[in-house]
Design an enzyme around this catalytic site. Structure first.
Site, PDB file in Angstrom:
ATOM      1  N   ARG A  35      41.882 -11.377  28.751  1.00 23.42           N
ATOM      2  CA  ARG A  35      42.424 -10.883  27.484  1.00 23.42           C
ATOM      3  C   ARG A  35      43.774 -10.193  27.661  1.00 23.42           C
ATOM      4  O   ARG A  35      44.641 -10.256  26.784  1.00 23.42           O
ATOM      5  CB  ARG A  35      41.425  -9.912  26.842  1.00 23.42           C
ATOM      6  CG  ARG A  35      41.784  -9.533  25.410  1.00 23.42           C
ATOM      7  CD  ARG A  35      40.839  -8.483  24.867  1.00 23.42           C
ATOM      8  NE  ARG A  35      40.901  -7.277  25.670  1.00 23.42           N
ATOM      9  CZ  ARG A  35      39.836  -6.553  26.033  1.00 23.42           C
ATOM     10  NH1 ARG A  35      38.634  -6.902  25.660  1.00 23.42           N
ATOM     11  NH2 ARG A  35      39.984  -5.475  26.773  1.00 23.42           N
ATOM     12  N   TYR A  55      60.080  -9.591   5.432  1.00 25.95           N
ATOM     13  CA  TYR A  55      59.163 -10.737   5.351  1.00 25.95           C
ATOM     14  C   TYR A  55      57.942 -10.355   4.502  1.00 25.95           C
ATOM     15  O   TYR A  55      57.316  -9.318   4.745  1.00 25.95           O
ATOM     16  CB  TYR A  55      58.758 -11.096   6.786  1.00 25.95           C
ATOM     17  CG  TYR A  55      57.803 -12.242   6.946  1.00 25.95           C
ATOM     18  CD1 TYR A  55      58.150 -13.532   6.546  1.00 25.95           C
ATOM     19  CD2 TYR A  55      56.555 -12.061   7.537  1.00 25.95           C
ATOM     20  CE1 TYR A  55      57.281 -14.593   6.716  1.00 25.95           C
ATOM     21  CE2 TYR A  55      55.679 -13.121   7.722  1.00 25.95           C
ATOM     22  CZ  TYR A  55      56.043 -14.381   7.305  1.00 25.95           C
ATOM     23  OH  TYR A  55      55.170 -15.429   7.488  1.00 25.95           O
TER      24      TYR A  55
HETATM   25  C1  LIG Z   1      57.565 -16.615  10.023  1.00 24.51           C
HETATM   26  C2  LIG Z   1      57.994 -15.222  10.129  1.00 24.51           C
HETATM   27  C3  LIG Z   1      57.109 -14.238  10.552  1.00 24.51           C
HETATM   28  C4  LIG Z   1      55.665 -14.511  10.840  1.00 24.51           C
HETATM   29  O1  LIG Z   1      55.466 -15.433  11.860  1.00 24.51           O
HETATM   30  P1  LIG Z   1      54.087 -16.233  11.954  1.00 24.51           P
HETATM   31  O2  LIG Z   1      54.070 -16.745  13.337  1.00 24.51           O
HETATM   32  O3  LIG Z   1      54.162 -17.297  10.898  1.00 24.51           O
HETATM   33  O4  LIG Z   1      52.980 -15.267  11.667  1.00 24.51           O
HETATM   34  C5  LIG Z   1      57.584 -12.953  10.672  1.00 24.51           C
HETATM   35  N1  LIG Z   1      58.857 -12.641  10.382  1.00 24.51           N
HETATM   36  C6  LIG Z   1      59.738 -13.563   9.971  1.00 24.51           C
HETATM   37  C7  LIG Z   1      61.122 -13.163   9.666  1.00 24.51           C
HETATM   38  C8  LIG Z   1      59.334 -14.883   9.813  1.00 24.51           C
HETATM   39  O5  LIG Z   1      60.201 -15.791   9.370  1.00 24.51           O
END
Ligand SMILES: *Cc1c(COP(=O)(O)O)cnc(C)c1O
Length: 391
Positions: free
Chosen positions: A57, A110
């Site tokens: 882990r 985001y």
């Molecule tokens: C896509 C994205 C995330 C999240 O990534 P995931 O792997 O889809 O969970 C976080 N921050 C930004 C700016 C993103 O574009």
């Protein structure tokens, strides 16, 4: 060493793996010790933070390889891997906040990070409030005695405002707050987070690190001072990512510099072409000279990725917009980005704003410029704009 060289050489240890160029995929939960003495030595190493493997882990040599390479590239003390970009965002927030604390997040953050701050953090007694991404040093007025973290994302998701990260970091540090940055757009190549006052840098590695739309992963890198809290929280949350996905990420990483150069170039070509269409109100791309964030981008960034936004004039109807999107042949309609392929996605930032007002009325879409030939991508858009005109 230059970044391109670091990308090729860091985190690889052929001498440890029978000369194999790439660190192998370790599928392991239990890690055996041959003797009690070895078992005890590993426990001591762990206490002293000597990198090693004690339990699957907490990572295997596959994991260490990616962490080491990313830390080297970012100029960070250490890096930890999370199973998704969002897990990295929430993990970083949880690491530096406790009940009674306050955190400031950019209004252009985001969307799922915003939700985590408002739902998850709130349940644990952390208050989140949002600030205008263009606030700069003015953030001083929003700092409270209990503000323990300032979260930046530059340019912002969907709306692409470039933030004055050094000015914000200066204020945050004066108040004893940690600066956490989602640096997915800039990548460790085009925005040197730690040179601009950031303490904790997040990558949704799902995007350009993996780079081929086939795995989910996140990373958090940090300074020496920020490391103990990050390490403890990552451990307490039991965050671990699968070795096959980590392998894909470290494989993607090796070619990231050449891919990004093309994403950047094609993105600018598409953005400039789109900006000339009469139906377009504005293009949201910091590398374009007319963009509101262009001066800051030029000052702080070394390049641009392939992701940008477009705002149409209010006169473009929903029907015309549908005709435009639905007939596209080379642009996939999808939410993630950073792979080799071009994408398009409609967006409406208004439901995700609390500190600022979105100034436009027209429909919006986001483009990810892939590695296709730009002429073909423009021809597809050209046909789309013609359908829009007829629609
Ligand atoms: C896509 C994205 C995330 C999240 O990534 P995931 O792997 O889809 O969970 C976080 N921050 C930004 C700016 C993103 O574009």
């Amino acid at each position: 060493m230059h970044d391109e060289t670091k990308l090729v050489h860091s985190g690889r240890h052929p001498e440890q793996f029978e000369g194999a160029v790439n660190p192998p995929v370790f599928h392991a939960s239990t890690i055996l010790s041959p003797t009690l003495e070895d078992w005890e030595r590993k426990a001591e190493d762990r206490a002293k933070e000597v990198p090693g493997t004690y339990y699957g882990r907490t990572g295997t040599p596959t994991t260490r390889s990616l962490e080491e390479a990313l830390a080297a590239l970012e100029g960070a003390h250490r890096c930890v891997v999370f199973p998704s970009g969002l897990a990295a965002c929430t993990g970083a927030l949880l690491a530096y906040l406790a009940a009674g604390d306050h955190v400031l997040l950019s209004d252009s953050v985001y969307g799922p990070t915003r939700h985590a701050a408002m739902r998850l953090l709130k349940r644990y007694g952390v208050e989140a409030s949002f600030y205008d991404p263009c606030i700069g040093a003015g953030i001083a007025e929003l700092m409270r005695p209990n503000t323990k973290a300032v979260y930046v994302e530059s340019p912002g998701s969907l709306t692409f405002e470039v933030q004055d990260v050094p000015a914000i970091a200066e204020v945050a540090h004066r108040h004893g707050a940690v600066v956490i940055m989602d640096n997915t757009w800039g990548t460790p190549l085009y925005f040197k987070a730690f040179d601009h006052g950031v303490d904790v840098s997040i990558q949704a590695a799902t995007k350009y690190v993996v780079g081929h739309s086939d795995a989910m992963l996140g990373t958090v890198s940090c300074t020496r001072e920020a490391w103990p809290k990050l390490k403890a929280t990552h451990y307490d949350l039991g965050q671990t990512a699968g070795p096959d996905d980590i392998y894909l990420a470290q494989r993607g990483l090796r070619t990231m510099a050449v891919r990004l150069k093309q994403h950047w170039e094609t993105g600018v070509i598409l953005a400039e072409w789109i900006a000339r269409q009469p139906e377009v109100e504005t293009v949201l791309h910091p590398a374009l000279p007319g963009d509101r964030g262009h001066a800051l981008w030029k000052r702080d960034f070394k390049g641009a990725c392939g992701l940008f936004g477009v705002v149409l004039k209010p006169s473009v109807s929903d029907r015309a917009f549908r005709a435009f999107i639905n007939g596209l042949e080379l642009y996939g309609l999808g939410a993630s980005w950073g792979g080799y392929e071009s994408l398009i996605m409609p967006f409406d930032p208004r439901p995700q704003r609390t500190a600022t007002r979105w100034p436009y009325q027209g429909l919006c879409f986001r483009i990810h410029a892939g590695l296709e030939h730009p002429d073909d991508l423009i021809a597809d858009l050209q046909a789309g704009f013609e359908r829009m005109r007829r629609g």
